[in-house]
Scaffold this motif. Structure first.
Motif, PDB file in Angstrom:
ATOM      1  N   SER A 146       7.765   2.371   6.191  1.00 15.80           N
ATOM      2  CA  SER A 146       7.615   3.055   4.902  1.00 15.80           C
ATOM      3  C   SER A 146       8.846   2.922   4.018  1.00 15.80           C
ATOM      4  CB  SER A 146       7.283   4.530   5.138  1.00 15.80           C
ATOM      5  OG  SER A 146       6.022   4.673   5.764  1.00 15.80           O
ATOM      6  N   TRP A 147      10.042   3.050   4.606  1.00 15.71           N
ATOM      7  CA  TRP A 147      11.257   2.939   3.797  1.00 15.71           C
ATOM      8  C   TRP A 147      11.414   1.544   3.188  1.00 15.71           C
ATOM      9  CZ3 TRP A 147      15.031  -0.607   5.083  1.00 15.71           C
ATOM     10  CH2 TRP A 147      14.946  -1.155   6.362  1.00 15.71           C
ATOM     11  N   ARG A 148      10.875   0.535   3.884  1.00 13.39           N
ATOM     12  CA  ARG A 148      10.951  -0.835   3.365  1.00 13.39           C
ATOM     13  C   ARG A 148      10.160  -0.980   2.062  1.00 13.39           C
ATOM     14  NH1 ARG A 148      13.036  -4.158   7.340  1.00 13.39           N
ATOM     15  NH2 ARG A 148      12.862  -3.378   9.487  1.00 13.39           N
ATOM     16  N   ARG A 149       9.057  -0.249   1.959  1.00 13.41           N
ATOM     17  CA  ARG A 149       8.246  -0.314   0.737  1.00 13.41           C
ATOM     18  C   ARG A 149       9.055   0.157  -0.479  1.00 13.41           C
ATOM     19  NH1 ARG A 149       4.782  -2.424   3.804  1.00 13.41           N
ATOM     20  NH2 ARG A 149       3.178  -1.308   4.963  1.00 13.41           N
ATOM     21  N   VAL A 150       9.998   1.038  -0.241  1.00 16.17           N
ATOM     22  CA  VAL A 150      10.816   1.584  -1.318  1.00 16.17           C
ATOM     23  C   VAL A 150      12.038   0.702  -1.572  1.00 16.17           C
ATOM     24  CG1 VAL A 150      12.140   3.581  -2.107  1.00 16.17           C
ATOM     25  CG2 VAL A 150      10.052   3.924  -0.757  1.00 16.17           C
ATOM     26  N   LYS A 151      12.852   0.517  -0.548  1.00 18.00           N
ATOM     27  CA  LYS A 151      14.143  -0.155  -0.725  1.00 18.00           C
ATOM     28  C   LYS A 151      14.037  -1.674  -0.816  1.00 18.00           C
ATOM     29  CE  LYS A 151      18.875  -0.249   1.155  1.00 18.00           C
ATOM     30  NZ  LYS A 151      19.508   0.384  -0.013  1.00 18.00           N
ATOM     31  N   GLU A 152      13.189  -2.290   0.013  1.00 18.14           N
ATOM     32  CA  GLU A 152      13.137  -3.753   0.070  1.00 18.14           C
ATOM     33  C   GLU A 152      12.069  -4.332  -0.856  1.00 18.14           C
ATOM     34  OE1 GLU A 152      12.770  -4.948   4.126  1.00 18.14           O
ATOM     35  OE2 GLU A 152      14.749  -4.194   4.691  1.00 18.14           O
ATOM     36  N   GLU A 153      10.857  -3.762  -0.842  1.00 19.11           N
ATOM     37  CA  GLU A 153       9.789  -4.339  -1.652  1.00 19.11           C
ATOM     38  C   GLU A 153       9.954  -4.001  -3.137  1.00 19.11           C
ATOM     39  OE1 GLU A 153       5.945  -3.386  -0.117  1.00 19.11           O
ATOM     40  OE2 GLU A 153       6.389  -4.178   1.891  1.00 19.11           O
ATOM     41  N   ARG A 154      10.344  -2.757  -3.426  1.00 18.70           N
ATOM     42  CA  ARG A 154      10.488  -2.342  -4.820  1.00 18.70           C
ATOM     43  C   ARG A 154      11.926  -2.331  -5.309  1.00 18.70           C
ATOM     44  NH1 ARG A 154       6.144  -0.941  -2.656  1.00 18.70           N
ATOM     45  NH2 ARG A 154       4.203  -0.844  -3.840  1.00 18.70           N
ATOM     46  N   LYS A 155      12.849  -2.681  -4.422  1.00 18.19           N
ATOM     47  CA  LYS A 155      14.270  -2.826  -4.773  1.00 18.19           C
ATOM     48  C   LYS A 155      14.854  -1.560  -5.400  1.00 18.19           C
ATOM     49  CE  LYS A 155      13.790  -7.147  -3.577  1.00 18.19           C
ATOM     50  NZ  LYS A 155      14.270  -7.625  -2.266  1.00 18.19           N
ATOM     51  N   ILE A 156      14.434  -0.398  -4.923  1.00 20.27           N
ATOM     52  CA  ILE A 156      14.957   0.857  -5.437  1.00 20.27           C
ATOM     53  C   ILE A 156      16.194   1.230  -4.618  1.00 20.27           C
ATOM     54  CG2 ILE A 156      14.444   3.307  -5.834  1.00 20.27           C
ATOM     55  CD1 ILE A 156      11.485   2.471  -6.075  1.00 20.27           C
ATOM     56  N   PRO A 157      17.343   1.389  -5.248  1.00 23.44           N
ATOM     57  CA  PRO A 157      18.590   1.630  -4.516  1.00 23.44           C
ATOM     58  C   PRO A 157      18.696   3.069  -3.998  1.00 23.44           C
ATOM     59  CG  PRO A 157      19.015   1.647  -6.871  1.00 23.44           C
ATOM     60  CD  PRO A 157      17.564   1.282  -6.707  1.00 23.44           C
ATOM     61  N   VAL A 158      18.062   3.321  -2.879  1.00 20.98           N
ATOM     62  CA  VAL A 158      18.132   4.633  -2.252  1.00 20.98           C
ATOM     63  C   VAL A 158      19.195   4.615  -1.165  1.00 20.98           C
ATOM     64  CG1 VAL A 158      15.721   5.225  -2.720  1.00 20.98           C
ATOM     65  CG2 VAL A 158      16.304   3.986  -0.614  1.00 20.98           C
ATOM     66  N   VAL A 159      19.630   5.801  -0.773  1.00 17.61           N
ATOM     67  CA  VAL A 159      20.563   5.957   0.342  1.00 17.61           C
ATOM     68  C   VAL A 159      19.747   6.341   1.565  1.00 17.61           C
ATOM     69  CG1 VAL A 159      22.555   7.211   1.239  1.00 17.61           C
ATOM     70  CG2 VAL A 159      22.386   6.714  -1.225  1.00 17.61           C
ATOM     71  N   LEU A 160      19.695   5.462   2.559  1.00 12.36           N
ATOM     72  CA  LEU A 160      18.866   5.699   3.736  1.00 12.36           C
ATOM     73  C   LEU A 160      19.579   6.610   4.732  1.00 12.36           C
ATOM     74  CD1 LEU A 160      17.488   2.076   4.324  1.00 12.36           C
ATOM     75  CD2 LEU A 160      16.299   4.000   3.252  1.00 12.36           C
ATOM     76  N   VAL A 161      18.828   7.585   5.225  1.00 12.28           N
ATOM     77  CA  VAL A 161      19.341   8.509   6.231  1.00 12.28           C
ATOM     78  C   VAL A 161      18.465   8.364   7.473  1.00 12.28           C
ATOM     79  CG1 VAL A 161      19.834  10.912   6.811  1.00 12.28           C
ATOM     80  CG2 VAL A 161      20.138  10.101   4.450  1.00 12.28           C
TER      81      VAL A 161
END
Length: 281
Positions: A165-180
């Motif tokens: 799920s986190w990949r859909r945000v950070k990798e696929e949509r390139k949204i710069p989130v801070v992963l915890v």
């Protein structure tokens, strides 16, 4: 010079050798077929089934104090087992262990919010999908700055080991989130409530089970999550039997009843049509 060549007629010994060779070739050709039909090579050959489900996802798969499991995925797995004529036993299948459990043979099937992806299909096969969910985002109730997934920019997003799920945000949509990092979605929700993370983003059915008075679903879905039944690669007969059971589950009204049972109060738009299957080839 003229050389005369006389054809020799095979003797009895030579004829017997040729006959034995023909029999050997015929037997060799049958060996792969015999191996493919061996007992225990498919779930349909088994007397009972061990099925991996989630132990900590409310509404989908939860392990009770008495050791039993309840939830939508558990009910779907029970229905498939009945249609295959097999008694079933459930075991916990954490996100990080699902492929390993199938490949090692410690489970026969996995029904655990197991989204079908190209990467996973290199290791295991999938029946179904039995439902198509949609990824959304869970935030704290007082959060007014997150109206869609792009509003997560710069915020702390929970990252569950073994989940995509986190990949859909950070990798696929390139949204710069801070992963915890986190071990499970139940831990993610606790971290959200304790303000250790700003958001949890995963399938809407998962979020619906975790949503409490202190949290809210943004209700801005941004992907299709096709929940498959994980099965050992090569078990085509078993996969086709699973697909037949899923089709019947929708046709006889069981799918609608189970979705209403677990998610009617969530406010989600629940699909009640038979999903487009992957194919078992």
């Amino acid at each position: 010079m003229v050389t005369l060549i006389r054809k020799l007629r095979p003797g009895r010994g030579e004829g017997r050798l040729r006959g034995a060779a023909a029999v050997a070739l015929a037997m060799a050709a049958l060996l792969p077929l015999a191996a493919s039909c061996g007992a225990g090579t498919s779930i349909i050959d088994k007397d009972s089934l061990v099925i991996g489900v989630k132990p900590d996802q409310p509404g989908l798969g939860v392990k009770a104090a008495d050791g039993g499991f309840t939830g939508f995925d558990v009910d779907v797995a029970s229905y498939v087992g009945r249609k295959l004529g097999k008694p079933v036993r459930f075991v916990a299948a954490p996100s990080s262990q699902r492929e390993k459990m199938i490949m090692a043979g410690s489970v026969d099937l996995v029904v655990a919010t197991y989204s079908i992806t190209a990467e996973r299909k290199t290791k295991v096969s999938f029946g179904g999908p039995y439902y198509v969910a949609h990824q959304d985002t869970l935030v704290r109730s007082g959060e007014g700055g997150v109206n869609n997934v792009r509003d997560l920019r710069g915020r702390k997003l929970c990252q569950v080991t073994g989940s995509n799920s986190w990949r859909r945000v950070k990798e696929e949509r390139k949204i710069p989130v801070v992963l915890v990092p986190s071990a499970s979605y139940s831990e993610c929700v606790r971290d959200l409530q304790d303000s250790k993370v700003d958001a949890v983003s995963t399938d809407d059915l998962i979020l619906a089970g975790f949503a409490t008075s202190g949290t809210k679903i943004v209700n801005a879905p941004f992907s299709d999550e096709r929940y498959g039944v994980g099965i050992r690669t090569g078990d085509i007969d078993g996969c086709e039997a699973v697909n037949k059971a899923i089709t019947e589950m929708y046709q006889d009204g069981t799918a609608k009843r189970l979705l209403d049972k677990w998610f009617a109060k969530s406010g989600l738009a629940l699909s009640q049509n038979v999903p487009q299957f992957e194919g078992c080839g």
